[in-house]
Design an enzyme around this catalytic site. Structure first.
Site, PDB file in Angstrom:
ATOM      1  N   ASP A 184       0.866  -1.240  -0.026  1.00  0.00           N
ATOM      2  CA  ASP A 184       0.060   0.056   0.107  1.00  0.00           C
ATOM      3  C   ASP A 184       0.782   1.330   0.032  1.00  0.00           C
ATOM      4  O   ASP A 184       0.285   2.395  -0.037  1.00  0.00           O
ATOM      5  CB  ASP A 184      -0.866   0.230   1.204  1.00  0.00           C
ATOM      6  CG  ASP A 184      -1.956  -0.805   0.889  1.00  0.00           C
ATOM      7  OD1 ASP A 184      -2.343  -1.238  -0.066  1.00  0.00           O
ATOM      8  OD2 ASP A 184      -2.547  -1.220   2.035  1.00  0.00           O
ATOM      9  N   HIS A 231      27.557   3.973 -10.160  1.00  0.00           N
ATOM     10  CA  HIS A 231      26.241   4.135  -9.879  1.00  0.00           C
ATOM     11  C   HIS A 231      26.059   3.510  -8.405  1.00  0.00           C
ATOM     12  O   HIS A 231      25.008   2.907  -8.223  1.00  0.00           O
ATOM     13  CB  HIS A 231      24.968   3.762 -10.861  1.00  0.00           C
ATOM     14  CG  HIS A 231      25.074   4.500 -12.048  1.00  0.00           C
ATOM     15  ND1 HIS A 231      24.468   4.232 -13.288  1.00  0.00           N
ATOM     16  CD2 HIS A 231      25.570   5.845 -12.211  1.00  0.00           C
ATOM     17  CE1 HIS A 231      24.614   5.053 -13.989  1.00  0.00           C
ATOM     18  NE2 HIS A 231      25.430   6.088 -13.561  1.00  0.00           N
ATOM     19  N   GLU A 258      32.902  17.123 -10.048  1.00  0.00           N
ATOM     20  CA  GLU A 258      31.638  17.450 -10.956  1.00  0.00           C
ATOM     21  C   GLU A 258      31.048  18.948 -10.287  1.00  0.00           C
ATOM     22  O   GLU A 258      30.706  19.060  -9.287  1.00  0.00           O
ATOM     23  CB  GLU A 258      30.390  16.379 -10.695  1.00  0.00           C
ATOM     24  CG  GLU A 258      29.046  16.962 -11.693  1.00  0.00           C
ATOM     25  CD  GLU A 258      28.268  15.825 -11.767  1.00  0.00           C
ATOM     26  OE1 GLU A 258      28.372  15.059 -10.715  1.00  0.00           O
ATOM     27  OE2 GLU A 258      27.437  15.672 -12.686  1.00  0.00           O
TER      28      GLU A 258
END
Ligand code: GLY
Ligand code: MN
Ligand code: MN
Length: 440
Positions: free
Chosen positions: A42, A245, A410
């Site tokens: 749910d 990743h 980055e």
């Protein structure tokens, strides 16, 4: 996300008008919202609106559709949304309903979503080009296809059926690629908060800590500014930095290792995307520093390439060359730099691209090439610059001092008429700056 301010409504209306002009008078655009996604049983994942839908409306509810119909006399901007429902709103939260879509979001007309099937034929009849991306919305694809078929069947007697289906790459996504001032304000904020979060992470890092505890520092910084993660945070100590990743964020932080953090906060839909790699004990070892300086020099050289008119492939070319020269200097590779690059040898240690467009999506929309040629930079484009070197543990033939070192740096950079503007300058980047922050 609160309902738009008057200034935001004006901005959304201007965006829709630009798209309408690009579509031409016989076009029609159908843009579905995102749907709620079940996490388990749910429980749902936190809802994230579709970026095109958000860009054109600021409307943050699921199960909705936005339709733009140029020159339609009852109005060009239609919304189909969930109905108001007192019981559901007690359980699941507020809904704007069709009334709110008109009064608070500026729709010319709005209907409950169940009306869409009935209205679709009228909306498509007589239109030549439908701006709708097939294949991405399994719940709508068959309805739209069936409707076009029906119009075709009756078209001998009435309005012609659409002949072209057009994805949004050449219109809306080109528009999204060039950021407006209002967008840049949000991006700057996302970048500033994210920079602060990285500084906080540096200060909170120590041997004996945990990756998840450092991730929590970052996420607290986002959330206390009303932001969330724009993508899954990567907090990888030691060898984990070599997994591009990595997402487990579950390991202890060891004295002598580096910690690579790639995390970006999202503010009103716009995400930052910052990576820093720093020593867990506050001081880079000789080998770590040597690799770091190579990546940093490549990053600085690549950033300088983000000038208007320059080919958007230049940052990657420049970074690849600088990294490959560095790999030879470090003894990771040997041979002539041009031949190493031509033969793809650098990919053993630098296996990803140097940047991507950034905006509502972390890997934002916008083509990189047009007719097979790298497009030139234009003011208003935002791109990441993120070179790295990753020396997997146990790599044969490589000095063991380098094993398990993974470094990426980055930043997010805006192309302006007067040169590249680094939006994420608030995080230290040189060895001396990083070590000073960690001492402080
Ligand atoms: N964080 C995703 C990327 O850097 O592309
Ligand atoms: Mn990143
Ligand atoms: Mn990135």
């Amino acid at each position: 996300m609160p309902a738009p301010t008057p200034a935001e409504l004006t901005e959304y209306a201007a965006r829709r008008q630009r798209l309408i002009r690009a579509m031409g008078p016989t076009g029609v655009a159908i843009i579905p919202s995102a749907r709620e996604v079940i996490r388990n049983r749910d429980a749902h994942y936190r809802f994230r609106q579709d970026s095109d839908f958000l860009y054109l409306s600021g409307f943050n509810e699921p199960d909705s559709l936005l339709v733009l119909v140029p020159n339609r006399k009852e109005g060009e901007f239609l919304m189909f949304v969930r109905p108001r429902d007192a019981a559901r709103e007690i359980w699941d939260g507020r809904r704007a309903g069709p009334e709110g879509a008109v009064s608070r979001y500026g729709a010319d007309q709005a209907f409950v979503i169940d009306e869409f099937d009935k209205q679709l034929q009228d909306l498509l009849a007589g239109r030549e080009r439908v701006f709708y991306t097939f294949g991405e919305h399994p719940e709508w694809d068959p309805k739209i296809a069936a409707c076009v078929r029906e119009i075709r069947e009756v078209s001998r007697r009435g309005a012609a059926a659409p002949t072209d289906f057009v994805a949004l790459e050449t219109t809306l996504h080109e528009q999204r690629l060039i950021k407006t001032e209002a967008e840049l304000e949000l991006i700057r904020h996302a970048c500033a908060v994210t920079a602060g979060a990285h500084v906080r992470a540096m200060r909170a890092t120590r041997p004996g800590g945990w990756e998840w505890a450092v991730a929590a520092e970052i996420h607290h910084e986002f959330e206390r500014h009303g932001m969330e993660c724009g993508y899954g945070s990567i907090v990888g100590g030691g060898d984990n930095a070599c997994i591009l990743h990595y997402k487990e964020n579950e390991s202890p932080l060891n004295d002598g290792d580096l910690l690579l953090i790639d995390a970006g906060g999202e503010y009103r839909g716009y995400t930052a995307d910052i990576t820093r790699t720093f020593p867990i004990n506050g001081t880079y070892s000789g080998a770590q520093k040597a690799v770091y300086e190579v990546v940093l020099a490549a990053q600085v050289a690549a950033i300088a390439e983000l000038t208007a008119g320059n080919a958007s492939s230049r940052p990657h070319e420049v970074a690849t060359r600088a990294l490959t020269e560095g790999m030879v200097a470090l003894g990771l590779l040997s041979g002539d730099v041009d031949s190493l690059i031509a033969d793809g040898k650098h990919r053993q240690f630098y296996m990803h691209g140097t940047g991507h467009w950034l905006g509502l999506d972390v890997h934002d929309v916008g083509r990189y090439k047009i007719d097979g040629v790298a497009r030139p930079f234009q003011p208003g484009m935002v791109m990441t610059v993120e070179p790295g070197l990753y020396i997997a543990p146990g790599t044969p033939g490589i000095d063991p001092r380098f094993h398990g070192i993974g470094i990426r740096i980055e930043d997010d950079v805006l192309v302006t008429a007067s040169g590249p503007e680094v939006l994420t300058h608030g995080v230290p980047k040189t060895v001396a700056e990083v070590e000073a922050v960690m001492r402080g």
